[in-house]
Design a protein around this motif. Structure first.
Motif, PDB file in Angstrom:
ATOM      1  N   ALA A  32     -11.254 -38.513 -84.219  1.00  0.00           N
ATOM      2  CA  ALA A  32     -10.629 -37.245 -85.341  1.00  0.00           C
ATOM      3  C   ALA A  32     -10.525 -36.539 -84.534  1.00  0.00           C
ATOM      4  CB  ALA A  32     -12.030 -37.574 -86.661  1.00  0.00           C
ATOM      5  N   ALA A  33     -10.958 -35.875 -83.453  1.00  0.00           N
ATOM      6  CA  ALA A  33     -10.819 -34.594 -83.107  1.00  0.00           C
ATOM      7  C   ALA A  33      -9.596 -34.464 -82.196  1.00  0.00           C
ATOM      8  CB  ALA A  33     -11.897 -33.984 -82.302  1.00  0.00           C
ATOM      9  N   GLU A  34      -9.624 -35.548 -81.775  1.00  0.00           N
ATOM     10  CA  GLU A  34      -8.335 -35.799 -80.989  1.00  0.00           C
ATOM     11  C   GLU A  34      -7.143 -36.141 -81.753  1.00  0.00           C
ATOM     12  OE1 GLU A  34      -8.832 -38.880 -78.100  1.00  0.00           O
ATOM     13  OE2 GLU A  34     -10.383 -38.290 -77.212  1.00  0.00           O
ATOM     14  N   LEU A  35      -6.682 -36.450 -83.047  1.00  0.00           N
ATOM     15  CA  LEU A  35      -5.412 -36.292 -83.916  1.00  0.00           C
ATOM     16  C   LEU A  35      -5.738 -35.659 -84.160  1.00  0.00           C
ATOM     17  CD1 LEU A  35      -7.510 -39.981 -85.322  1.00  0.00           C
ATOM     18  CD2 LEU A  35      -5.118 -39.455 -84.603  1.00  0.00           C
ATOM     19  N   ARG A  36      -6.417 -34.716 -84.693  1.00  0.00           N
ATOM     20  CA  ARG A  36      -6.533 -33.672 -85.367  1.00  0.00           C
ATOM     21  C   ARG A  36      -5.151 -32.297 -84.582  1.00  0.00           C
ATOM     22  NH1 ARG A  36     -12.815 -33.880 -87.752  1.00  0.00           N
ATOM     23  NH2 ARG A  36     -12.677 -35.159 -88.925  1.00  0.00           N
ATOM     24  N   SER A  37      -5.962 -32.359 -83.159  1.00  0.00           N
ATOM     25  CA  SER A  37      -5.876 -31.350 -82.739  1.00  0.00           C
ATOM     26  C   SER A  37      -3.930 -31.524 -82.320  1.00  0.00           C
ATOM     27  CB  SER A  37      -6.335 -32.111 -80.820  1.00  0.00           C
ATOM     28  OG  SER A  37      -5.925 -33.140 -79.955  1.00  0.00           O
ATOM     29  N   GLN A  38      -3.545 -33.114 -83.303  1.00  0.00           N
ATOM     30  CA  GLN A  38      -2.166 -33.161 -82.806  1.00  0.00           C
ATOM     31  C   GLN A  38      -1.954 -33.385 -84.161  1.00  0.00           C
ATOM     32  OE1 GLN A  38      -0.208 -34.236 -79.606  1.00  0.00           O
ATOM     33  NE2 GLN A  38      -2.567 -33.373 -78.683  1.00  0.00           N
ATOM     34  N   ASP A  39      -2.029 -32.579 -84.920  1.00  0.00           N
ATOM     35  CA  ASP A  39      -1.057 -32.447 -86.231  1.00  0.00           C
ATOM     36  C   ASP A  39      -1.474 -32.954 -86.867  1.00  0.00           C
ATOM     37  OD1 ASP A  39      -1.745 -29.706 -85.410  1.00  0.00           O
ATOM     38  OD2 ASP A  39       0.327 -29.360 -84.913  1.00  0.00           O
ATOM     39  N   VAL A  40      -2.342 -34.104 -86.671  1.00  0.00           N
ATOM     40  CA  VAL A  40      -2.820 -35.348 -87.843  1.00  0.00           C
ATOM     41  C   VAL A  40      -4.027 -35.206 -88.994  1.00  0.00           C
ATOM     42  CG1 VAL A  40      -2.828 -37.396 -87.841  1.00  0.00           C
ATOM     43  CG2 VAL A  40      -1.703 -37.151 -86.496  1.00  0.00           C
TER      44      VAL A  40
ATOM     45  N   PHE B 237      -5.161 -42.638 -98.707  1.00  0.00           N
ATOM     46  CA  PHE B 237      -4.918 -42.785 -96.961  1.00  0.00           C
ATOM     47  C   PHE B 237      -4.418 -43.641 -96.575  1.00  0.00           C
ATOM     48  CE2 PHE B 237      -9.376 -41.020 -97.871  1.00  0.00           C
ATOM     49  CZ  PHE B 237      -9.672 -39.906 -96.713  1.00  0.00           C
ATOM     50  N   ARG B 238      -3.204 -43.429 -95.426  1.00  0.00           N
ATOM     51  CA  ARG B 238      -2.399 -44.204 -95.617  1.00  0.00           C
ATOM     52  C   ARG B 238      -3.199 -45.426 -93.495  1.00  0.00           C
ATOM     53  NH1 ARG B 238       1.867 -39.918 -94.422  1.00  0.00           N
ATOM     54  NH2 ARG B 238       3.413 -41.673 -93.498  1.00  0.00           N
ATOM     55  N   VAL B 239      -4.092 -44.678 -93.311  1.00  0.00           N
ATOM     56  CA  VAL B 239      -3.765 -45.382 -91.756  1.00  0.00           C
ATOM     57  C   VAL B 239      -5.749 -45.496 -91.810  1.00  0.00           C
ATOM     58  CG1 VAL B 239      -3.762 -45.821 -90.103  1.00  0.00           C
ATOM     59  CG2 VAL B 239      -1.964 -44.796 -90.733  1.00  0.00           C
ATOM     60  N   ALA B 240      -6.211 -46.490 -91.613  1.00  0.00           N
ATOM     61  CA  ALA B 240      -8.169 -46.461 -90.889  1.00  0.00           C
ATOM     62  C   ALA B 240      -8.130 -47.204 -89.686  1.00  0.00           C
ATOM     63  CB  ALA B 240      -8.350 -47.305 -91.852  1.00  0.00           C
ATOM     64  N   ILE B 241      -9.277 -46.275 -89.108  1.00  0.00           N
ATOM     65  CA  ILE B 241      -9.470 -46.542 -88.015  1.00  0.00           C
ATOM     66  C   ILE B 241     -10.639 -47.064 -88.584  1.00  0.00           C
ATOM     67  CG2 ILE B 241      -9.742 -45.979 -86.237  1.00  0.00           C
ATOM     68  CD1 ILE B 241      -7.858 -43.707 -86.228  1.00  0.00           C
ATOM     69  N   THR B 242     -11.355 -47.903 -87.192  1.00  0.00           N
ATOM     70  CA  THR B 242     -12.164 -48.990 -87.706  1.00  0.00           C
ATOM     71  C   THR B 242     -13.071 -49.149 -86.123  1.00  0.00           C
ATOM     72  OG1 THR B 242     -11.985 -49.449 -89.707  1.00  0.00           O
ATOM     73  CG2 THR B 242     -13.700 -51.303 -88.763  1.00  0.00           C
ATOM     74  N   ALA B 243     -13.894 -48.850 -85.733  1.00  0.00           N
ATOM     75  CA  ALA B 243     -14.818 -49.932 -84.136  1.00  0.00           C
ATOM     76  C   ALA B 243     -16.048 -49.771 -84.699  1.00  0.00           C
ATOM     77  CB  ALA B 243     -14.379 -48.661 -83.209  1.00  0.00           C
TER      78      ALA B 243
ATOM     79  N   VAL C  41      -6.451 -50.868 -80.518  1.00  0.00           N
ATOM     80  CA  VAL C  41      -4.867 -50.359 -80.038  1.00  0.00           C
ATOM     81  C   VAL C  41      -6.714 -49.777 -78.425  1.00  0.00           C
ATOM     82  CG1 VAL C  41      -4.031 -47.886 -79.934  1.00  0.00           C
ATOM     83  CG2 VAL C  41      -3.752 -49.901 -81.251  1.00  0.00           C
ATOM     84  N   PRO C  42      -5.691 -49.697 -77.689  1.00  0.00           N
ATOM     85  CA  PRO C  42      -6.283 -49.069 -76.483  1.00  0.00           C
ATOM     86  C   PRO C  42      -6.812 -47.645 -77.106  1.00  0.00           C
ATOM     87  CG  PRO C  42      -4.654 -50.372 -75.435  1.00  0.00           C
ATOM     88  CD  PRO C  42      -4.750 -50.289 -77.300  1.00  0.00           C
ATOM     89  N   MET C  43      -7.736 -47.043 -76.321  1.00  0.00           N
ATOM     90  CA  MET C  43      -8.714 -45.547 -77.385  1.00  0.00           C
ATOM     91  C   MET C  43      -7.660 -45.007 -76.164  1.00  0.00           C
ATOM     92  SD  MET C  43     -11.495 -44.466 -78.552  1.00  0.00           S
ATOM     93  CE  MET C  43     -12.267 -46.090 -78.523  1.00  0.00           C
ATOM     94  N   ASP C  44      -6.528 -44.638 -75.579  1.00  0.00           N
ATOM     95  CA  ASP C  44      -6.022 -43.803 -74.545  1.00  0.00           C
ATOM     96  C   ASP C  44      -4.930 -43.502 -75.304  1.00  0.00           C
ATOM     97  OD1 ASP C  44      -5.345 -46.008 -73.791  1.00  0.00           O
ATOM     98  OD2 ASP C  44      -5.426 -44.846 -71.722  1.00  0.00           O
ATOM     99  N   GLN C  45      -4.535 -44.992 -76.739  1.00  0.00           N
ATOM    100  CA  GLN C  45      -3.344 -44.885 -77.028  1.00  0.00           C
ATOM    101  C   GLN C  45      -3.323 -44.839 -78.766  1.00  0.00           C
ATOM    102  OE1 GLN C  45      -1.246 -48.536 -76.320  1.00  0.00           O
ATOM    103  NE2 GLN C  45      -1.652 -48.567 -73.751  1.00  0.00           N
ATOM    104  N   VAL C  46      -4.800 -44.377 -79.395  1.00  0.00           N
ATOM    105  CA  VAL C  46      -4.311 -44.453 -81.169  1.00  0.00           C
ATOM    106  C   VAL C  46      -3.707 -43.308 -81.265  1.00  0.00           C
ATOM    107  CG1 VAL C  46      -6.385 -43.879 -82.163  1.00  0.00           C
ATOM    108  CG2 VAL C  46      -7.467 -45.538 -80.729  1.00  0.00           C
ATOM    109  N   VAL C  47      -4.021 -41.852 -80.836  1.00  0.00           N
ATOM    110  CA  VAL C  47      -2.927 -40.899 -81.468  1.00  0.00           C
ATOM    111  C   VAL C  47      -1.199 -41.526 -81.623  1.00  0.00           C
ATOM    112  CG1 VAL C  47      -2.050 -38.328 -81.047  1.00  0.00           C
ATOM    113  CG2 VAL C  47      -4.339 -39.080 -80.560  1.00  0.00           C
ATOM    114  N   ALA C  48      -0.740 -41.637 -80.354  1.00  0.00           N
ATOM    115  CA  ALA C  48       0.580 -42.310 -80.666  1.00  0.00           C
ATOM    116  C   ALA C  48       0.461 -43.092 -81.488  1.00  0.00           C
ATOM    117  CB  ALA C  48       1.172 -42.733 -79.025  1.00  0.00           C
ATOM    118  N   ARG C  49      -0.446 -44.020 -81.700  1.00  0.00           N
ATOM    119  CA  ARG C  49       0.055 -45.663 -82.328  1.00  0.00           C
ATOM    120  C   ARG C  49      -0.199 -44.491 -83.660  1.00  0.00           C
ATOM    121  NH1 ARG C  49      -0.523 -50.454 -83.003  1.00  0.00           N
ATOM    122  NH2 ARG C  49      -0.046 -50.877 -80.572  1.00  0.00           N
ATOM    123  N   VAL C  50      -1.557 -44.074 -83.809  1.00  0.00           N
ATOM    124  CA  VAL C  50      -0.895 -43.400 -85.603  1.00  0.00           C
ATOM    125  C   VAL C  50       0.507 -42.553 -85.863  1.00  0.00           C
ATOM    126  CG1 VAL C  50      -2.458 -41.680 -87.027  1.00  0.00           C
ATOM    127  CG2 VAL C  50      -4.053 -44.114 -85.600  1.00  0.00           C
TER     128      VAL C  50
END
Length: 454
Positions: free
Chosen positions: A376-384, A407-413, A436-445
């Motif tokens: 969540a912190a990584e997504l928020r840091s990119q204005d999501v 909500f438009r997108v849900a992330i589950t793990a 989605v690989p962990m390091d690509q989550v922000v870009a995919r979302v």
């Protein structure tokens, strides 16, 4: 323990569910954005003012909410005599008079705040005792160009075009034109207000009722019929200008008003407002005890029952009660609370996302909380905008929560996904899901959200 019945005060009852509040906030932000687009600067004034300030123009005593108990300095008894503001114009006058030496003129300000008015509430008509107003004004010192009057319709056009609530028309008139017409019909100053009130009823009452009221105020039957026809007939702008020139009333006030109206129309077109969005309307007669030049009223063409959605005009001296400096100005006001209520009733509001957060990070393993929070912190840091589901619940209940809030997108793990270094990203509208690989989550979302916005 005695229970208190949860209820609201009459007239203070515009309270929304979160989804409605989001719609109201979006409308408010749209208005603010357009005001700033034209270079208007924000100000706020206190909710309470001294009573002598609010009543300086007279006629407001019955509308204001006086504060019966207000803390005051021991050496300032007048400070205890306060009241809630009933509009934003009187506080603006006080503000400019106090800060004249600190402001750059022409002073272009916008103000979006609550006001309080002690009148009979009509909820079905969108009239409340507490409501938001959105005002803009251009204040000059000693002089103010007529171009400021011509620019105002451009701002109105920008606001309501973006609002997307249907075709609208900015109806303009000039106080001097109306005053000159009344002079031609020998309407004296003592009966002018009553005659204008009668003319203001043209759209609400039949011709016979209006004519009868005009005659009761000293106008002959023949003159009343002629006056009614001039004011009540709707014309295209060029037709209205031609009529006013053909009437050729000889009094100075009329001649000056017609000249001003012609210049304003030409300049409005130069500002880019199309002819179908504005028109001269001699039936716009409100506020004439205050306005001295151009006056505006904006209505929806397909919903005339909603009434004016924006009004205002030119005045020669904003703050004569507070300063000797002459401060001419022009301004408009949008009663946002009333407008929102009427638009909601007419189903004209644009659909919006039901939550300010676009992504929900679900939680399956309590021991992995730090990992969920990091995503969540990584997504928020990119204005999501992202929310983490913090309660312990089955995944089905978490998805139900996500759908209900919009909500438009849900992330589950779970443990298996974390072991593989992946998460599941789910498009809630399409009900499609992918690893989605962990390091690509922000870009995919961000890519998913961008595609949805198109």
């Amino acid at each position: 323990m005695r229970k208190v019945r949860p209820a609201l005060l009459k007239g203070f009852d515009q309270e929304f569910l979160p989804q409605e509040q989001l719609q109201f906030n979006a409308l408010l932000e749209l208005v603010r954005r357009n005001f700033e687009r034209y270079g208007f600067l924000p100000i706020e004034t206190p909710s309470a003012e001294r009573i002598e300030v609010l009543t300086s123009k007279g006629g407001a005593e019955k509308e204001i909410y006086a504060l019966s108990r207000l803390a005051a300095d021991e050496d300032d008894e007048a400070a205890a005599k306060g009241a809630l503001r009933f509009d934003l114009t009187v506080p603006l006058a006080r503000y400019v008079a106090m800060r004249e030496r600190e402001l750059a003129f022409p002073f272009r300000r916008y103000q979006i705040q609550r006001v309080w008015r002690g009148e009979n509430p009509q909820v079905k008509r969108g009239r409340f005792r507490e409501f938001y107003q959105c005002d803009i004004d251009v204040i000059g010192r000693e002089t103010l160009s007529y171009l400021a009057e011509a620019e105002i319709p451009s701002v109105i056009y920008s606001v309501f075009r973006e609002m997307g609530i249907g075709a609208f028309r900015i109806r303009i008139n000039n106080r001097k034109v109306l005053k000159g017409i009344l002079q031609h019909f020998a309407v004296g100053e003592d009966s002018a207000a009553a005659v204008l009130r009668a003319l203001d009823k043209i759209e609400k009452e039949g011709e016979a009722a209006v004519l009868a009221e005009l005659e009761r105020n000293g106008i002959s039957a023949a003159a009343a019929g002629e006056l009614y026809k001039i004011i009540a007939t709707r014309r295209q702008t060029n037709e209205a200008l031609a009529l006013l020139k053909d009437l050729a009333y000889s009094n100075e006030t009329y001649v000056q008003g017609v000249g001003e109206l012609g210049k304003i129309v030409e300049a409005i077109r130069q500002f880019g407002v199309p002819d179908e969005a504005f028109a001269i309307d001699l039936g716009v007669v409100r506020g004439l005890d205050y306005y001295t030049g151009t006056i505006y009223e904006t209505t929806l063409l397909e919903h005339p029952d909603i009434g004016s959605i924006c009004s205002g005009g030119r005045y020669d001296d904003l703050a004569s009660y507070f300063t000797n400096t002459r401060l001419p100005g022009v301004g408009i006001s949008i009663g946002l609370s009333r407008l929102f209520a009427r638009l909601k009733e007419a189903n004209l509001l644009q659909p919006l996302a039901r939550t300010p957060a676009e992504v929900l990070v679900t939680t399956l393993d309590p021991a992995s909380l730090e990992r969920y929070l990091r995503i969540a912190a990584e997504l928020r840091s990119q204005d999501v905008n992202t929310e983490v589901y913090l309660e312990r619940a089955k995944i089905g209940k978490q998805f139900e929560y996500a759908n209900r809030k919009g909500f438009r997108v849900a992330i589950t793990a779970g443990l298996d996904e974390f072991a593989r270094g992946t998460v599941k990203v789910k498009d809630l509208a399409r009900q499609s899901e992918s690893d989605v690989p962990m390091d690509q989550v922000v870009a995919r979302v961000k890519d998913m959200l961008t595609q949805k916005a198109r």
